[in-house]
Design an enzyme around this catalytic site. Structure first.
Site, short mmCIF file in Angstrom:
data_model
loop_
_atom_site.label_atom_id
_atom_site.label_comp_id
_atom_site.label_asym_id
_atom_site.label_seq_id
_atom_site.Cartn_x
_atom_site.Cartn_y
_atom_site.Cartn_z
CE LYS A 55 -2.47 34.49 18.26
NZ LYS A 55 -3.04 36.06 17.30
C1 R5P Z 1 0.67 39.44 15.51
O1 R5P Z 1 1.48 39.04 16.56
C2 R5P Z 1 -0.76 39.08 16.22
O2 R5P Z 1 -1.74 38.66 17.65
C3 R5P Z 1 -1.97 38.35 15.65
O3 R5P Z 1 -2.53 38.52 16.28
C4 R5P Z 1 -1.43 36.94 15.36
O4 R5P Z 1 -0.86 37.14 14.30
C5 R5P Z 1 -3.26 36.12 14.68
O5 R5P Z 1 -2.84 37.85 13.10
P1 R5P Z 1 -2.86 37.07 11.63
O6 R5P Z 1 -3.92 36.09 11.72
O7 R5P Z 1 -2.99 38.17 10.60
O8 R5P Z 1 -1.91 36.39 11.30
#
Ligand code: R5P
Length: 272
Positions: free
Chosen positions: A171
């Site tokens: 991710k």
């Molecule tokens: C952050 O550290 C988390 O892993 C979140 O799952 C990730 O950032 C995704 O969430 P968002 O779309 O709010 O950035």
């Protein structure tokens, strides 16, 4: 890759499209009761629209219906809060626990270019070693050091390192020239949404990421902090799984927002 690992991955990446809409709701593990997640009941109606829920074990045990058909990817790293040094993370959930919770994957952050870089990379290697004994896919999350620029060079480095160490999917954030990040990474990439931005911008980012080769999203704030979280997750799903344009998806969001406003008015309720 053995059957178990492939089977679990197929619970995260929809086998019909090869893509995934992951709903990220793990923010509280370092941010506390984040806006939109203060009351976790708010996310209940979103869950059936996601292929996979990215969540901590505490929220999973206490707030998620065990009968859910949505698969689970468990956040297994943690330690520091927003008040501390975020990169100072360790693995805090055992593989046995992940299996007991019927997770289809486990995820942890790496901090390339930040303090504790080498420890988080080493943690990833050890997590992969253990996860593969159980057929458990590992998601590496490329967190960004405070002074790091979110560009294709940096994110390309971080994603490639994650894949080289053994992550099964990664991710990261969307950036200009995102196709270069995808090209340099031999495992599937999903994008995080980042801070809340206008709905149309979030949908455009999603469309651009998918066109550049992303295999989906692991999105949180741009869904659960929207004025129509259901509308947004349906809109994102249309882009990821049906190849809708951002404009088409925006119409889905608007329609859903209007119909929920009508339902609220019909029920004589005030929108909260
Ligand atoms: C952050 O550290 C988390 O892993 C979140 O799952 C990730 O950032 C995704 O969430 P968002 O779309 O709010 O950035």
């Amino acid at each position: 890759m053995d059957f178990g690992l492939k089977n679990r991955l197929s619970k995260i990446f929809n086998p019909k499209t090869g893509k995934t809409v992951m709903l990220a709701v793990d923010h509280g593990y370092f941010q506390g009761p984040t806006t939109g997640l203060r009351d976790m009941k708010n996310i209940t109606p979103l869950i059936p629209n996601a292929d996979c829920l990215f969540v901590t074990r505490g929220i999973l045990r206490n707030c998620i219906d065990p009968k859910t058909e949505t698969s689970i990817c468990l956040r297994v790293s943690g330690g520091p809060s927003i008040l501390g040094e975020l990169s100072n993370e360790d693995i805090i959930v055992s593989m046995e626990e992940a299996v007991r919770l019927n997770a289809s994957g486990v995820g942890m952050s790496i901090f390339v270019g930040a303090s504790n870089e080498d420890r988080t990379i080493s943690n990833l290697g050890q997590l992969v070693n253990e996860a593969e004994r159980y057929g458990m896919p590992v998601l590496a999350i490329t967190a960004v050091g405070k002074e790091m620029v979110r560009d294709a060079r940096y994110l390309g480095l971080a994603c490639r390192m994650a894949a080289e160490i053994g992550a099964h999917f990664v991710k990261t954030y969307y950036c200009d020239d995102f196709h270069k990040v995808v090209e340099g990474c031999p495992v599937p990439i999903v994008i995080a949404g980042g801070k809340k931005i206008p709905e149309m911008d979030a949908l455009l980012m999603t469309e651009n990421a998918i066109k550049a080769g992303a295999k989906g999203v692991d999105m949180g704030r741009n869904i659960f902090q929207s004025d129509s979280p259901i509308g947004m997750i349906k809109a994102v799903k249309a882009i990821v799984h049906k190849g809708a344009t951002a404009q088409e998806a925006y119409e889905i969001y608007q329609k859903s927002k209007k119909s929920s406003a009508v339902e609220i008015a019909d029920a004589g309720m005030e929108k909260v």
